[in-house]
Enzyme design. Sequence first.
Site, PDB file in Angstrom:
ATOM      1  CE1 TYR A   1       0.706   0.138   4.416  1.00 47.33           C
ATOM      2  CE2 TYR A   1      -1.542  -0.542   4.789  1.00 47.33           C
ATOM      3  CZ  TYR A   1      -0.299  -0.233   5.275  1.00 47.33           C
ATOM      4  OH  TYR A   1      -0.072  -0.293   6.622  1.00 47.33           O
ATOM      5  CD  GLU A   2       0.596   6.356   1.225  1.00 49.27           C
ATOM      6  OE1 GLU A   2      -0.450   5.972   1.785  1.00 49.27           O
ATOM      7  OE2 GLU A   2       0.660   7.408   0.575  1.00 49.27           O
ATOM      8  N   GLY A   3       1.351   3.035  -2.570  1.00 44.46           N
ATOM      9  CA  GLY A   3       2.197   2.868  -3.754  1.00 44.46           C
ATOM     10  C   GLY A   3       3.025   1.613  -3.605  1.00 44.46           C
TER      11      GLY A   3
ATOM     12  CD  GLN B   1       6.849   4.059  -2.896  1.00 46.58           C
ATOM     13  OE1 GLN B   1       7.497   5.100  -2.823  1.00 46.58           O
ATOM     14  NE2 GLN B   1       5.537   4.028  -2.756  1.00 46.58           N
TER      15      GLN B   1
END
Lengths: 592, 592
Positions: free
Chosen positions: B434-436, B441
């Site tokens: 999650y969060e990319g 990244q």
Amino acid sequence: MPTYTAPTKDMQFLLHDVLQVSQNDIPGYDELDRDFTGAVLDEAGKLAMEVLHPLNTVGDQQGCVLENGVVRTPEGFKDAYKIMCDGGWTGLDMDPEYGGQGMPYILQTATGEMFSAANMAFQMYNGLTHGAMSALAEHGSDQQKATYLPKMIAGNWTGTMNLTEPQCGTDLGLIRTKAEPQEDGSYAITGQKIWISAGEHDMSENIIHLVLAKIPGGPEGVKGISLFIVPKFLVNDDGSLGARNAVSCGGLEHKMGIHGNATCVMNYDGATGFLVGEMHKGLRAMFTMMNEARLSVALQGYAQGDIAYQNALGFARDRLQGRDITGAQAPNKPADPIIVHPDVRRNLMDQKSFVEGARALVFWGATLIDQAHRCKDAEADAMISLLIPVMKGFLTDKGFETTVLAQQTLGGSGFTREWGLEQFVRDARIAMIYEGTNGIQSLDLVGRKLGLNGGKTVMAFFDMVKTFLKENEDNAELKSGFLDPLKAASKDLQAAGMYFMSDGMKNPNNALSGSYDFMHLFGHVCLGLMWARMAKASIAALEAGDTDTDFHATKIATGRYYMSRQLPMTGTHLARIMSGAEPVMALDAANF
Amino acid sequence: MPTYTAPTKDMQFLLHDVLQVSQNDIPGYDELDRDFTGAVLDEAGKLAMEVLHPLNTVGDQQGCVLENGVVRTPEGFKDAYKIMCDGGWTGLDMDPEYGGQGMPYILQTATGEMFSAANMAFQMYNGLTHGAMSALAEHGSDQQKATYLPKMIAGNWTGTMNLTEPQCGTDLGLIRTKAEPQEDGSYAITGQKIWISAGEHDMSENIIHLVLAKIPGGPEGVKGISLFIVPKFLVNDDGSLGARNAVSCGGLEHKMGIHGNATCVMNYDGATGFLVGEMHKGLRAMFTMMNEARLSVALQGYAQGDIAYQNALGFARDRLQGRDITGAQAPNKPADPIIVHPDVRRNLMDQKSFVEGARALVFWGATLIDQAHRCKDAEADAMISLLIPVMKGFLTDKGFETTVLAQQTLGGSGFTREWGLEQFVRDARIAMIYEGTNGIQSLDLVGRKLGLNGGKTVMAFFDMVKTFLKENEDNAELKSGFLDPLKAASKDLQAAGMYFMSDGMKNPNNALSGSYDFMHLFGHVCLGLMWARMAKASIAALEAGDTDTDFHATKIATGRYYMSRQLPMTGTHLARIMSGAEPVMALDAANF
């Protein structure tokens, strides 16, 4: 819901193009022509896809339930097991004298991979029975074999292996379960065993426990361990089931994965047991079949990797997200399938190149086992003994990593239950632990196997690599993509071996601190060798006019990927090994 | 049952010996003396150990339950949340104007690590609220801030971030949720959002959803996305709760881990929403706080690694199995504790050296964020923007690996639920996604951040390393163990950067095929730098007569381990990168 496709085509390529099994001198191998193996693999694949795989999610979600001493397996397991027995799969490689099919171990391995990929928890019931049958076949008396093997081969009875106790897993010298001699020649077994896979369940009429225990008055430590048969139901002289024995399931472990397999605490309360083989020689008897047992765990590692990869690939082809940086590939759709993105491909190629390389290694290992057993070939036996810790440790570590990579391909979906990837991760995890943790495998490799036959066996491995390199040096297509990197990796492996010989002699901790890296270094060299062999076979097939050019070109490209992207790891492993014991042992235990 | 000890001593070392926070010019840092930070960390540590940690297993086993649209959190979560609110922890670094404590982000980070280690699923409720508050503080109107921030800071209301929809996660240009302008200036929000952490629960009076949606008629793709406040209960002018809004939880995801956090499908059926910031600039507004959000996920990765390590260490000290090869260490016991064995130590040192290095990196990152925000320092902002994808991707990958290593230390016990290690593995896994996702990244790093300010920011990073090496070249103790390996690793990183510049220009796939390896290569260099800095601080402390010699000697030894056993990975990463796009892109999608 996840899917599974039996990789029979890749298996046929390995058996016939790479290993050329039917040209082999091993008794029984002459029958293994393309049609025969194709028929066996197709049938096994159907069973895996249609019967076992649909129960994989069910098994995970329902798990096993213990009620009043009885373990209920997940819905459908019992019926599936009956289908498996009826098809003769439970005795595929067992002695025809006792009702087995007498097929080579290589077929047991190939079919076992599919069963394990489709439903690892289910296949473990067969795996444990197979181990118990093998130990009985090798060490049981004629009467014991006649009593137990036919029913086990037919699948009416299953088997277990009882080693671990609360205070000991690795260090079996600490076993406390005791076996007291009775007047009738049997023994009264008392003690507790834990983590007993398939210890109690409702799929078979009887369960034949093989139990390690100590006869009072025997030598201390591992030299005082004996092996016993402890049937759940005692067997009457006419073969019918008699009294319930004093062995019971005291609880089920709550585990991260393989929920469909009953992992039991087994309590032996003066249960009647029968000595197998010689007194105090139980550990050796239990471990005779260790090579097969560990190979079958190595197989579990990459089999879970394979089914995980298949589902990651399916997702990567379907999921539309973002655009190919070099230009839209599906301009009529809102986005391109994510398989266009280089980092998604990197991930998929890591998975694919591992799984296919691992399969080749394990299949080759299975032929070595056949050669060792069927030809009584001591060199083949030594070679497989050397390679087993590498296969078990490296392939289960990498197999687990592969399931994690596959899960990553799915993004958030990989974390949710319904896509099934997270189950593959949880199931694959155990293979790094049981049948000797991977740390123990690395100690076995460095502490025992490197010195096997005074080092001749590991030298034979290096010679084999060297010979392969020499024999193929004129093959221009193999040279740069395969032979050069294999040579470099093999050199790293030899350098590590030399370091152990010199600095490990000065201080054994220098060797033991690098054992895990050495196991992985060795694993990479093995997979490099396998990829070089596969590439050679595919190049030859293309030159010979094989029309399946996509298959062979893909095989070569996948191999090139492994050689250029995975094999460089050997340098890092060597550097770690050469740093020796100092950084590892520097701290006092109190200061961690 | 697992245990947790707050690592306050190590945190104090980082804050004062390494980062020397109170000597820093950042507004608010002058207050951060040893006593003050010690008091805050001790209080937070107590809360983590005594209140949050005991609920970690409960949360995993009970999970969240959805009944009639209401989500019930696990037993004890609601009470623990109240304790947290009463202690002022929910607004630690928030603006005092709205009731926050106004403390620097570095303290939010340090305390957040402990809360996250103790109970990741629980701490996520705070994490999402923190993200929503930060976005509102930065982009909300004065009226919006006055309406929502005080209640959120006090913890009476929590927040969420709604980005993902079934057809899009990474590729937000595909968002379908629509926002139709209403006559009163509000918007009617209609659509479905998935994987909404803390989307619905029973811990707070109101939930403030921040939702990305498209206003009809706006630009295509990401340029047409706007950000909206959609409260669960509308708020009256006097601040009291009004009507229930047309937003509801349509289901809970069944996940591999973080069971204590409610991951919701959220249905917006013409719900009333309020535009935040400018129309069509929603993505930018949502991502302003991305650095903090991603840093807090990086932190989750090593925090789970830390608690896993602590429990592995406890097991390794207690479990008796086998004997030290150099002679029995506990001759009066049946066997030695397994911490005597080199391979167990190798495993523990991998864990320890990662966790402590990661903590240093994240703490440093938090000071950069403070410097960027509190001093409006553009260079610090650029540096943290460069490092964020490295921290998020590398530290969550390695944090997960650390939990797996720790699980392995326990052997079979690591696979069973009651020891708790397997939960850390399952919980840590999500941080890679999650969060990319970590793949994203790596694209952010190579595709955007390397070129930040025309490459000046990455050059500033290299200069920083170079300056450190030069300034300390006369420090003999640092030289061989730390500076030399750091120099070599940094050279590998620069070589990879050069390759991207040259060959990535010719073919972007050359850069993208190596992006993941580059992220890891960069991560190792960062941890190498951190370890060199920590070693320098410990050497200085010992020279200055610090009496805690065990602590500092252990720190130096742990750093030496990282430098000699982990840093060599940079060579492999570089080799993979330099092999370019060809092996990665060779196959047609159909031939995988």
